[in-house]
Design an enzyme around this catalytic site. Structure first.
Site, short mmCIF file in Angstrom:
data_model
loop_
_atom_site.label_atom_id
_atom_site.label_comp_id
_atom_site.label_asym_id
_atom_site.label_seq_id
_atom_site.Cartn_x
_atom_site.Cartn_y
_atom_site.Cartn_z
N ARG A 190 4.61 3.31 12.97
CA ARG A 190 3.26 2.86 13.04
C ARG A 190 2.52 3.71 14.30
NH1 ARG A 190 2.81 -2.35 10.99
NH2 ARG A 190 3.95 -2.54 9.15
N CYS A 250 0.86 -1.09 -0.11
CA CYS A 250 0.01 0.09 0.02
C CYS A 250 1.01 1.27 -0.07
CB CYS A 250 -1.03 0.16 1.04
SG CYS A 250 -0.04 -0.21 2.77
#
Length: 334
Positions: free
Chosen positions: A234, A153
Site C-alpha cells: 500500500r 479490484c
C-alpha cells in the site's frame, strides 16, 4: 429491460457506482440507496469528490432522497438488510458495498427484503459464485446463483492479466505484487489496527500487507489454483494501483509475442475490460480509467522461462464499472 438496482452502503464504492450509472447511459436505474449517514452529507460527498471531481450534474439533498440532475433516488437508513423494502421498490439487483455483509448468509437478507439477486462488492464467503468479467462470466447460472461476488479490484486486474498470459504461453507458477493505493481500512495517523503494518500512517509509508487475489484467482481460473502467490504494497496515493505479475511460462516466448497477445486481446474479446498502452504512464494517468486492467507494454520482460507483465487499474472507478457491467449481466437473465 432496465435493470433496477439498489445500493447498500454509500461509501467510496457505492458513490462510484452511482456516478458510473449516471454517466455511462447504461440500461440501468439506481432506485434507492441504503446508508446510515445523513442525506445532506451523502449528497455533498457525491457532488464533490476529491478524486473524480465535481459530479457532472447538480446534486441536492431532499427529504429522504438525493436528486442528481433530473433523477431522484430514494435514501433509506436501515441497519437490517432484511427490513429493506427492495421488493416494494421493484429492485432487481442489490449491490452490497458496505464491506460488512460479505458472507452469503448475511447478504441473503437482501433477498428476504425482496431483491432478486445480490452482488457483493468484495471477496465473499459461501457465495454462490465469484465472477470476474472477461475471465469466467460463463460460470454464472441464473437458475442456481443468487449471491454473486465481484471479487476484488485486484482480482479483476490480475484475472484478466493472468488469463491472457496463460492462454498465450501457459503459466506454471507465479508471484504477484500489487502496488496499491491506500484505502479506508488504513489509518491517517499511527493508531491501533489488527494488522500492525496497516496501523501506520497511510500517507507517510509504503505498507506491506496481504492480498487475497492469488487465492481468489483459483475461484475464477481453476487451472491456476495453487500456482500463484501474492502480497500487496500500500502506497501513499489515493487511487491508481498496479499489478506486477512474474511467472514461469510453460514454453519459451519473447517480449514481442507477449505484447502482441495483449494487444490482440485488448482490441478483441477483452475490449472494454483490458486496455493496451505503450505510453510511459504513471499512477495519476489511470485515475478515471474504466478498464479492469491497463496493460503497460513497455514494462514487459522475458528472461529464460520467466515472464513479467504489468497492469494498471483504478481500484475504485474500474471496479465500480465492473459492478455495473455485472449488474447488467445478472439483470438481463431475470
Amino acid at each position: 429491460m432496465t435493470v433496477r438496482v439498489g445500493i447498500n452502503g454509500f461509501g467510496r464504492i457505492g458513490r462510484n457506482v452511482f456516478r458510473a450509472a449516471a454517466t455511462r447511459g447504461a440500461d440501468l436505474e439506481i432506485v434507492a440507496v441504503n446508508d446510515l449517514g445523513d442525506v445532506a452529507t451523502m449528497a455533498h460527498l457525491l457532488a464533490y469528490d476529491s478524486i473524480l471531481g465535481r459530479f457532472p450534474e447538480e446534486v441536492t439533498a431532499e427529504p429522504g432522497a438525493i436528486r442528481a440532475g433530473d433523477t431522484t433516488v430514494k435514501v433509506l437508513a436501515e441497519r437490517d438488510p432484511a427490513a429493506l423494502p427492495w421488493g416494494d421498490l421493484g429492485v432487481d439487483v442489490v449491490i452490497e458495498s458496505t464491506g460488512i455483509f460479505t458472507d452469503a448468509a448475511k447478504a441473503r437478507a437482501h433477498v428476504d427484503g425482496g431483491a432478486k439477486k445480490v452482488i457483493i462488492a468484495a471477496p465473499a464467503s459461501n457465495e454462490d459464485v465469484t465472477v470476474v468479467l472477461g475471465v469466467n462470466q460463463d460460470a454464472y447460472d441464473p437458475e442456481r446463483h443468487t449471491i454473486i461476488s465481484n471479487a476484488s479490484c485486484t482480482t479483476n486486474c490480475l484475472g484478466v492479466l493472468a488469463k491472457v498470459l496463460h492462454d498465450a504461453v501457459g503459466i506454471e507458477s507465479g508471484m504477484m505484487t500489487t502496488v496499491h493505493a491506500y484505502t479506508q481500512d488504513q489509518n491517517l495517523q499511527d493508531a491501533p489496527h489488527k494488522d500492525l503494518r496497516r496501523a501506520r500512517a497511510a500517507g507517510l509509508n509504503i505498507v506491506p500487507t496481504s492480498s487475497g487475489a492469488a487465492k481468489a484467482i483459483g475461484l475464477v481460473l481453476p487451472e491456476l489454483q495453487g500456482r500463484l502467490d501474492a502480497f500487496a504494497l500500500r502506497v501513499p496515493v489515493p487511487t491508481g494501483s498496479v499489478t506486477d505479475l512474474t511467472v514461469t511460462a510453460s514454453r519459451s516466448t519473447t517480449v514481442e509475442e507477449v505484447k502482441e497477445a495483449y494487444a490482440k486481446a485488448a482490441a478483441g474479446a477483452y475490449k472494454g475490460l483490458l486496455s493496451y498502452t505503450e505510453a510511459p504512464i504513471v499512477s495519476t494517468d489511470i485515475a478515471g480509467d474504466p478498464a479492469s486492467c491497463v496493460f503497460d507494454a513497455e514494462l514487459t520482460r522475458v528472461l529464460g522461462s520467466q515472464v513479467k507483465v504489468v497492469g494498471w487499474y483504478d481500484n475504485e472507478w474500474g471496479y465500480s464499472n465492473r459492478l455495473i457491467d455485472l449488474a447488467l449481466l445478472v439483470g438481463d437473465t431475470l
